[in-house]
Write a protein that holds these residues in place. Structure first.
Motif, PDB file in Angstrom:
ATOM      1  N   PHE A  19      -6.863   0.476  -3.269  1.00  0.00           N
ATOM      2  CA  PHE A  19      -6.272  -0.818  -2.954  1.00  0.00           C
ATOM      3  C   PHE A  19      -6.826  -1.291  -1.620  1.00  0.00           C
ATOM      4  CE2 PHE A  19      -2.145  -3.122  -1.617  1.00  0.00           C
ATOM      5  CZ  PHE A  19      -2.564  -4.309  -2.212  1.00  0.00           C
ATOM      6  N   ASP A  75      -8.101  -7.746  -9.811  1.00  0.00           N
ATOM      7  CA  ASP A  75      -8.373  -6.451 -10.443  1.00  0.00           C
ATOM      8  C   ASP A  75      -9.556  -6.587 -11.382  1.00  0.00           C
ATOM      9  OD1 ASP A  75      -7.600  -6.597 -13.411  1.00  0.00           O
ATOM     10  OD2 ASP A  75      -5.762  -7.348 -12.499  1.00  0.00           O
ATOM     11  N   LEU A  86      -0.968   4.346  -7.354  1.00  0.00           N
ATOM     12  CA  LEU A  86      -2.397   4.223  -7.083  1.00  0.00           C
ATOM     13  C   LEU A  86      -3.083   5.590  -7.162  1.00  0.00           C
ATOM     14  CD1 LEU A  86      -2.177   1.746  -4.071  1.00  0.00           C
ATOM     15  CD2 LEU A  86      -3.112   1.223  -6.337  1.00  0.00           C
ATOM     16  N   VAL A  94      -8.475  -2.544  -6.721  1.00  0.00           N
ATOM     17  CA  VAL A  94      -7.594  -3.708  -6.706  1.00  0.00           C
ATOM     18  C   VAL A  94      -7.606  -4.275  -5.290  1.00  0.00           C
ATOM     19  CG1 VAL A  94      -5.222  -4.534  -6.950  1.00  0.00           C
ATOM     20  CG2 VAL A  94      -6.113  -2.860  -8.572  1.00  0.00           C
ATOM     21  N   LEU A 151       0.947  -7.420  -8.424  1.00  0.00           N
ATOM     22  CA  LEU A 151       0.259  -6.166  -8.121  1.00  0.00           C
ATOM     23  C   LEU A 151       0.585  -5.100  -9.164  1.00  0.00           C
ATOM     24  CD1 LEU A 151      -1.517  -4.481  -6.286  1.00  0.00           C
ATOM     25  CD2 LEU A 151       0.482  -4.014  -4.852  1.00  0.00           C
ATOM     26  N   VAL A 210      -2.268  -3.044 -11.343  1.00  0.00           N
ATOM     27  CA  VAL A 210      -2.380  -1.584 -11.461  1.00  0.00           C
ATOM     28  C   VAL A 210      -2.208  -1.156 -12.919  1.00  0.00           C
ATOM     29  CG1 VAL A 210      -1.336   0.624 -10.799  1.00  0.00           C
ATOM     30  CG2 VAL A 210      -1.604  -1.196  -9.096  1.00  0.00           C
ATOM     31  N   GLU A 269       0.835  -1.200   0.000  1.00  0.00           N
ATOM     32  CA  GLU A 269       0.000   0.000   0.000  1.00  0.00           C
ATOM     33  C   GLU A 269       0.873   1.254   0.000  1.00  0.00           C
ATOM     34  OE1 GLU A 269      -3.972   1.358   2.417  1.00  0.00           O
ATOM     35  OE2 GLU A 269      -2.234   0.713   3.611  1.00  0.00           O
TER      36      GLU A 269
END
Length: 240
Positions: free
Chosen positions: A120, A175, A113, A158, A145, A149, A106
């Motif tokens: 997320f 996703d 993001l 996501v 990941l 994205v 994160e």
């Protein structure tokens, strides 16, 4: 005797798989490097010989930059893989809290993001854990990941999802982006798949997923990819 033959057959298949992987990796690195440096050299020589104008040269620079970034990522991925091939690399299992992984990514992906306005989320037991090698697991989840994205549209979500059943832990990155057609999905771990383009023009040749499969094997886990065009992708890792 039958057990010995089966064991030898498995070893032969494993060696053949490793040789194929290495040959494909070398071929990809060689091809991409030649292409990028060849294009760059052609541009410089064309500018020196005045067969191309400065304006046209500058217009081509974004493409050169994009190709260079793709090749640099390929080198980084290859370097990570090489760490497992030489010296005394050994799996170092440790207890890894899944929620800690979520917070780690994160923070790592905060800028990307925000740039694509993607949320997320974590789904599952916040106290769940998996016992495996941290270096390998973080690399695997990072690449999965990153693809999630890359192939998501602005405003989409996501998820990192954890499901525990019996002695099995399943980690999934979900996703709802562009997804993949079946013809690409069936060849995702081979060297025959096409170059993919993200929703913001990001390029990828799928090398990271080939290394991901190799690393999952090193962790004695399994990987499953479920995807549909324009419906998103779910990549699941199975650990026992």
């Amino acid at each position: 005797m039958k057990d010995l033959i089966n064991e030898l057959q498995l070893k032969i298949e494993r060696l053949e798989s490793e040789i194929s992987f290495k040959n494909g990796l070398i071929s990809m690195l060689s091809h991409d490097s030649k292409e990028m440096f060849g294009n760059f050299l052609w541009l410089v020589e064309a500018l020196e010989e005045k067969t191309i104008g400065e304006e046209d040269f500058l217009n081509l620079l974004p493409q050169i930059k994009s190709d260079a970034r793709k090749n640099l990522q390929t080198i980084h991925d290859s370097t990570s893989w090489l760490k497992t091939q030489y010296g005394e690399f050994k799996i170092k299992p440790e207890k890894i809290i899944v929620m800690d992984l979520f917070h780690y990514f994160e923070e790592k992906y905060a800028a990307k993001l925000k740039e694509k306005n993607i949320k997320f989320y974590f789904k599952g037991n916040p106290n769940a854990f998996v016992t495996t090698d941290r270096f390998l697991l973080e690399y695997v989840l990072d690449k999965i990941l990153n693809n999630a994205v890359k192939y998501s549209l602005p405003g989409q979500d996501v998820y990192l999802q954890e499901v525990t059943g019996g002695d099995q832990v399943i980690l999934s990155v979900i996703d709802f982006g562009t997804g993949m057609a079946e013809k690409y999905l069936s060849a995702i771990f081979t060297y025959e798949n096409a170059v993919f383009q993200g929703t913001a023009g990001e390029k990828g040749v799928g090398l990271s997923l080939k290394i991901v499969k190799n690393f999952v094997s090193l962790m004695h886990g399994n990987i499953q990819i479920i995807s549909a065009e324009n419906a998103g992708t779910t990549v699941s890792l199975f650990f026992t």
